[in-house]
Motif scaffolding. Structure first.
Motif, PDB file in Angstrom:
ATOM      1  N   ALA A   1      -6.841  23.598 -17.250  1.00  0.00           N
ATOM      2  CA  ALA A   1      -5.824  24.653 -17.164  1.00  0.00           C
ATOM      3  C   ALA A   1      -4.595  24.164 -16.410  1.00  0.00           C
ATOM      4  O   ALA A   1      -3.453  24.493 -16.786  1.00  0.00           O
ATOM      5  N   GLU A   2      -4.781  23.372 -15.368  1.00  0.00           N
ATOM      6  CA  GLU A   2      -3.634  22.838 -14.617  1.00  0.00           C
ATOM      7  C   GLU A   2      -2.825  21.873 -15.475  1.00  0.00           C
ATOM      8  O   GLU A   2      -1.586  21.912 -15.467  1.00  0.00           O
ATOM      9  N   LEU A   3      -3.501  21.027 -16.220  1.00  0.00           N
ATOM     10  CA  LEU A   3      -2.803  20.097 -17.104  1.00  0.00           C
ATOM     11  C   LEU A   3      -2.000  20.862 -18.153  1.00  0.00           C
ATOM     12  O   LEU A   3      -0.824  20.567 -18.404  1.00  0.00           O
ATOM     13  N   GLN A   4      -2.633  21.843 -18.769  1.00  0.00           N
ATOM     14  CA  GLN A   4      -1.977  22.630 -19.807  1.00  0.00           C
ATOM     15  C   GLN A   4      -0.732  23.333 -19.261  1.00  0.00           C
ATOM     16  O   GLN A   4       0.349  23.287 -19.859  1.00  0.00           O
ATOM     17  N   GLN A   5      -0.891  23.958 -18.098  1.00  0.00           N
ATOM     18  CA  GLN A   5       0.211  24.740 -17.547  1.00  0.00           C
ATOM     19  C   GLN A   5       1.387  23.869 -17.148  1.00  0.00           C
ATOM     20  O   GLN A   5       2.549  24.207 -17.408  1.00  0.00           O
ATOM     21  N   ARG A   6       1.130  22.726 -16.529  1.00  0.00           N
ATOM     22  CA  ARG A   6       2.229  21.869 -16.089  1.00  0.00           C
ATOM     23  C   ARG A   6       3.026  21.326 -17.267  1.00  0.00           C
ATOM     24  O   ARG A   6       4.256  21.236 -17.216  1.00  0.00           O
ATOM     25  N   LEU A   7       2.349  20.956 -18.329  1.00  0.00           N
ATOM     26  CA  LEU A   7       3.065  20.428 -19.484  1.00  0.00           C
ATOM     27  C   LEU A   7       3.951  21.500 -20.114  1.00  0.00           C
ATOM     28  O   LEU A   7       5.116  21.242 -20.460  1.00  0.00           O
ATOM     29  N   VAL A   8       3.420  22.715 -20.244  1.00  0.00           N
ATOM     30  CA  VAL A   8       4.207  23.784 -20.857  1.00  0.00           C
ATOM     31  C   VAL A   8       5.362  24.190 -19.944  1.00  0.00           C
ATOM     32  O   VAL A   8       6.493  24.407 -20.403  1.00  0.00           O
ATOM     33  N   LEU A   9       5.114  24.269 -18.645  1.00  0.00           N
ATOM     34  CA  LEU A   9       6.190  24.626 -17.718  1.00  0.00           C
ATOM     35  C   LEU A   9       7.300  23.580 -17.732  1.00  0.00           C
ATOM     36  O   LEU A   9       8.483  23.911 -17.599  1.00  0.00           O
ATOM     37  N   ALA A  10       6.939  22.313 -17.900  1.00  0.00           N
ATOM     38  CA  ALA A  10       7.964  21.263 -17.974  1.00  0.00           C
ATOM     39  C   ALA A  10       8.878  21.499 -19.174  1.00  0.00           C
ATOM     40  O   ALA A  10      10.106  21.348 -19.080  1.00  0.00           O
ATOM     41  N   LEU A  11       8.304  21.882 -20.306  1.00  0.00           N
ATOM     42  CA  LEU A  11       9.104  22.124 -21.498  1.00  0.00           C
ATOM     43  C   LEU A  11       9.949  23.387 -21.359  1.00  0.00           C
ATOM     44  O   LEU A  11      11.105  23.430 -21.814  1.00  0.00           O
ATOM     45  N   ILE A  12       9.395  24.421 -20.740  1.00  0.00           N
ATOM     46  CA  ILE A  12      10.167  25.640 -20.496  1.00  0.00           C
ATOM     47  C   ILE A  12      11.348  25.326 -19.580  1.00  0.00           C
ATOM     48  O   ILE A  12      12.478  25.779 -19.813  1.00  0.00           O
TER      49      ILE A  12
END
Length: 383
Positions: free
Chosen positions: A282-293
């Protein structure tokens, strides 16, 4: 359809050649570097692909379509483009897989890969490109079964910036303790069509390597530079076509986890003085998406993106973001700007240069609007 010349026998060139052949073009593939040409002839023969590769920059005389698809740095590409521009027929279409730094009539035409997963083409007309040529480039994208979006020729496109940011975020997670195959698995578990490192193996690591080298003089000194991918390329880990990249591909088959990659990553972390830590999926998923946002909001603020919808389109068709979520900015709006701003603020404690919430996110959090409604002057909000 006529004759098409493609200059550059790397992954981008071979992908373009295959798509054009399916569309009915008579394709000639040329490679200026003799050693690369020889290697590609062997690889194409082993793969059973009916493509021949000639040495040299090729001759566009008589070609209805010419595509420069080299993977070199700009100064190495320039003389080839000059040669092609001087010999390409006036009525012929002259394209380059580079999107920025183009001049004259040359039109940037970036086919996203892996081709079986990515359906996006970014088209960046040069300053002297005629409208009829631009229309022809868009028509070509349709004939190849791609979705085309217009990109600027004088600065990085939406897709380029999103891809760079995704690579940066993923590599940062690696040096801080993530394992490549586990990060890929987390992405697929979230709904991406493929993990970032397996995708890089299919595309070829040399493309991102050349892009990083081209950014050397303009790179922000306040941002961490992660050298892991550079070392991969310099050690010959070029991707599936070479038999080894982030994964191994015994006999040219599917990806197999390579423990030597984890050793390489941990060694680079030791060189950087980083103590690795564990991340949940979940941490990996969230950080990648937040970087794109975060990058998407920056592009809204500086005018690279006209709307959040454009960013969503590129993230879906060009990066493989989960279609069910509607795109990275749509996902941000679903969570709410307040949630996004708070999540970024927490990450900014670790690295303010990378994670400080941009103005569009802060403004939407303050007034309760969505990023899909944000405009630079605060006017005309709403669908």
């Amino acid at each position: 359809m006529g004759r098409a010349l493609i200059v550059g026998a790397g992954p981008a060139g071979v992908t373009a050649a295959q798509l054009l052949m399916r569309a009915g073009y008579d394709v000639a593939l040329a490679e200026p570097d003799a050693d690369t040409a020889r290697r590609m002839r062997d690889m194409l023969a082993q793969a059973g692909l009916d493509l021949s590769v000639t040495d040299g920059p090729g001759d566009p005389a008589g070609a209805a379509l010419t595509i420069e698809a080299l993977e070199d740095e700009p100064e190495q590409r320039a003389p080839v483009l000059a040669h092609l521009a001087g010999r390409c027929p006036a009525e012929g279409l002259l394209l380059s897989t580079a999107l920025s730094g183009l001049s004259g009539r040359i039109i940037g035409f970036r086919l996203y890969t892996p081709a079986h997963l990515r359906k996006l083409v970014e088209i960046a007309p040069g300053p002297d490109a005629a409208e009829v040529q631009i229309a022809a480039a868009f028509a070509l994208a349709g004939a190849l079964g791609r979705h085309a979006v217009r990109a600027p020729h004088d600065r990085p496109s939406i897709g380029t910036r999103l891809m760079r940011r995704l690579y940066e975020a993923a590599d940062t997670l690696l040096i801080e303790g993530a394992i490549p195959h586990e990060l890929d698995e987390a992405m697929v578990g979230f709904g991406w069509d493929i993990g970032v490192y397996e995708a890089q193996d299919l595309i070829g690591l040399a493309i991102a390597y050349a892009d990083r080298k081209a950014q050397a003089e303009t790179r922000d000194p306040n941002r961490r530079y992660i050298p892991i991918q550079d070392r991969m390329v310099e050690e010959g880990r070029l991707g599936k076509a070479a038999g080894v990249g982030w994964y191994r591909y015994p006999g040219g088959g599917g990806a197999v986890i390579d423990p030597l990659v984890e050793d390489l990553v941990r060694e680079e972390a030791w060189f950087a003085g980083v103590t690795p830590r564990a991340f949940t999926a979940a941490e990996l998923q969230q950080r990648l998406v937040l970087a794109l946002i975060h990058e998407g909001a920056l592009m809204l603020a500086d005018g690279t993106a006209v709307s959040a919808r454009d960013i969503d389109t590129v993230s879906l068709a060009g990066l493989g973001f989960p279609a069910r979520l509607g795109g990275v900015m749509a996902w941000a709006d679903a969570r709410g700007a307040v949630w996004v701003a708070d999540a970024l603020a927490r990450l900014a404690i670790e690295d303010a240069a990378v994670w400080t919430p941009p103005d569009p996110i802060l403004e939407c959090a303050a007034d309760g609007t969505r990023l899909a409604e944000w405009t630079a002057d605060g006017s005309d909000k709403g669908d």
